[in-house]
Write a protein that holds these residues in place. Sequence first.
Motif, short mmCIF file in Angstrom:
data_model
loop_
_atom_site.label_atom_id
_atom_site.label_comp_id
_atom_site.label_asym_id
_atom_site.label_seq_id
_atom_site.Cartn_x
_atom_site.Cartn_y
_atom_site.Cartn_z
N THR A 31 0.84 -1.20 0.00
CA THR A 31 0.00 0.00 0.00
C THR A 31 0.88 1.25 0.00
O THR A 31 2.05 1.21 0.36
CB THR A 31 -0.94 0.04 1.22
OG1 THR A 31 -0.16 0.21 2.41
CG2 THR A 31 -1.74 -1.24 1.32
N GLY A 32 0.30 2.37 -0.40
CA GLY A 32 1.06 3.60 -0.49
C GLY A 32 0.27 4.81 -0.08
O GLY A 32 -0.96 4.77 0.12
N PHE A 33 0.98 5.90 0.04
CA PHE A 33 0.40 7.19 0.45
C PHE A 33 1.11 8.29 -0.33
O PHE A 33 2.32 8.25 -0.52
CB PHE A 33 0.59 7.40 1.95
CG PHE A 33 0.16 8.76 2.44
CD1 PHE A 33 -1.17 9.01 2.74
CD2 PHE A 33 1.08 9.78 2.60
CE1 PHE A 33 -1.58 10.26 3.19
CE2 PHE A 33 0.69 11.03 3.06
CZ PHE A 33 -0.64 11.28 3.35
N LEU A 34 0.34 9.28 -0.80
CA LEU A 34 0.91 10.39 -1.55
C LEU A 34 0.20 11.68 -1.13
O LEU A 34 -1.02 11.72 -1.02
CB LEU A 34 0.71 10.18 -3.05
CG LEU A 34 1.23 11.28 -3.99
CD1 LEU A 34 2.75 11.35 -3.93
CD2 LEU A 34 0.74 11.05 -5.41
N SER A 35 0.99 12.71 -0.88
CA SER A 35 0.41 14.01 -0.55
C SER A 35 1.10 15.11 -1.35
O SER A 35 2.31 15.06 -1.57
CB SER A 35 0.51 14.31 0.95
OG SER A 35 1.85 14.60 1.32
N THR A 36 0.31 16.05 -1.80
CA THR A 36 0.83 17.25 -2.45
C THR A 36 0.27 18.45 -1.71
O THR A 36 -0.84 18.40 -1.16
CB THR A 36 0.42 17.32 -3.93
OG1 THR A 36 -1.02 17.33 -4.01
CG2 THR A 36 0.95 16.12 -4.69
N GLY A 37 1.04 19.53 -1.68
CA GLY A 37 0.58 20.68 -0.93
C GLY A 37 1.22 21.97 -1.39
O GLY A 37 2.24 21.99 -2.09
N ALA A 38 0.60 23.07 -1.00
CA ALA A 38 1.11 24.40 -1.30
C ALA A 38 0.78 25.31 -0.13
O ALA A 38 -0.26 25.17 0.52
CB ALA A 38 0.50 24.95 -2.59
N ILE A 39 1.70 26.23 0.15
CA ILE A 39 1.49 27.24 1.19
C ILE A 39 1.68 28.61 0.55
O ILE A 39 2.69 28.86 -0.11
CB ILE A 39 2.47 27.06 2.36
CG1 ILE A 39 2.34 25.67 2.98
CG2 ILE A 39 2.22 28.13 3.43
CD1 ILE A 39 3.36 25.39 4.06
N LEU A 40 0.71 29.47 0.74
CA LEU A 40 0.77 30.84 0.26
C LEU A 40 0.91 31.76 1.47
O LEU A 40 0.07 31.72 2.38
CB LEU A 40 -0.50 31.19 -0.53
CG LEU A 40 -0.84 30.25 -1.70
CD1 LEU A 40 -2.15 30.67 -2.35
CD2 LEU A 40 0.29 30.23 -2.72
N ARG A 41 1.98 32.56 1.49
CA ARG A 41 2.31 33.36 2.68
C ARG A 41 2.36 34.84 2.35
O ARG A 41 2.63 35.25 1.23
CB ARG A 41 3.66 32.94 3.27
CG ARG A 41 3.77 31.52 3.73
CD ARG A 41 5.06 31.33 4.51
NE ARG A 41 5.25 29.95 4.93
CZ ARG A 41 5.98 29.07 4.26
NH1 ARG A 41 6.61 29.44 3.15
NH2 ARG A 41 6.11 27.83 4.69
#
Length: 224
Positions: A31-41
Amino acid sequence: MRCLVWLMMVWFAICPARPAGAGAWMRDEGTGFLSTGAILRQGDPQAARELSLYGDYGLSPRLTLGVDVNQRPGVSGHALLFARLPLSAPEARSKFALETALGGHHWMGDWSPMYRVTFSAGRGFTTRKGAHGWIALDASYERRLGDTDPAYKLDGTIGLSGPARLRPILQIETAYSPGQPVFWTVTPGLLIEGGHNRTWHLGLERKSASRDTLGLKLGLWLRF
């Protein structure tokens, strides 16, 4: 930092174990896990945008492999491959793991090697109302070749799991290098179940760095 460690120790002492999927927990084989993300500051032009990609896969019951990529476009970032090994028995109430990562980092496009070693501890819990959750603590030693001093990091996460559509999560990150002040980041957030093994992560970040910043965090978690 002392308060964070004390809080984690209290949770480990009083919370009954429940399955979880972060920090010291190994990914189930196949099994696997994947995350993508962005932060706007706002508040620091060099940190106005931050992009991240994280994934791991259970190669065997005692080996999880993964990738960790983080970028501030045009400024800095890193790309790492890592391996996680368990330090506790599968049936143990408290989970412990050791993770080693190798890769590179850059500043203004100038790349150099780096490595990181992380000791992780985690435990599940059940609230008085019957909701399940997890708490995780990660202590890291990070060496970026080309930099004079190493970085010591202590991160903590508390979150709820289970069937609820909306679940709170709190992330606390700290970093220290000799001769520098302690940097910290606090991100309270909300996990939103989207169906089909997808979870949306929405958070509000408060960060201490060269300039204090306030940011909006957006992420997507996928399980497969």
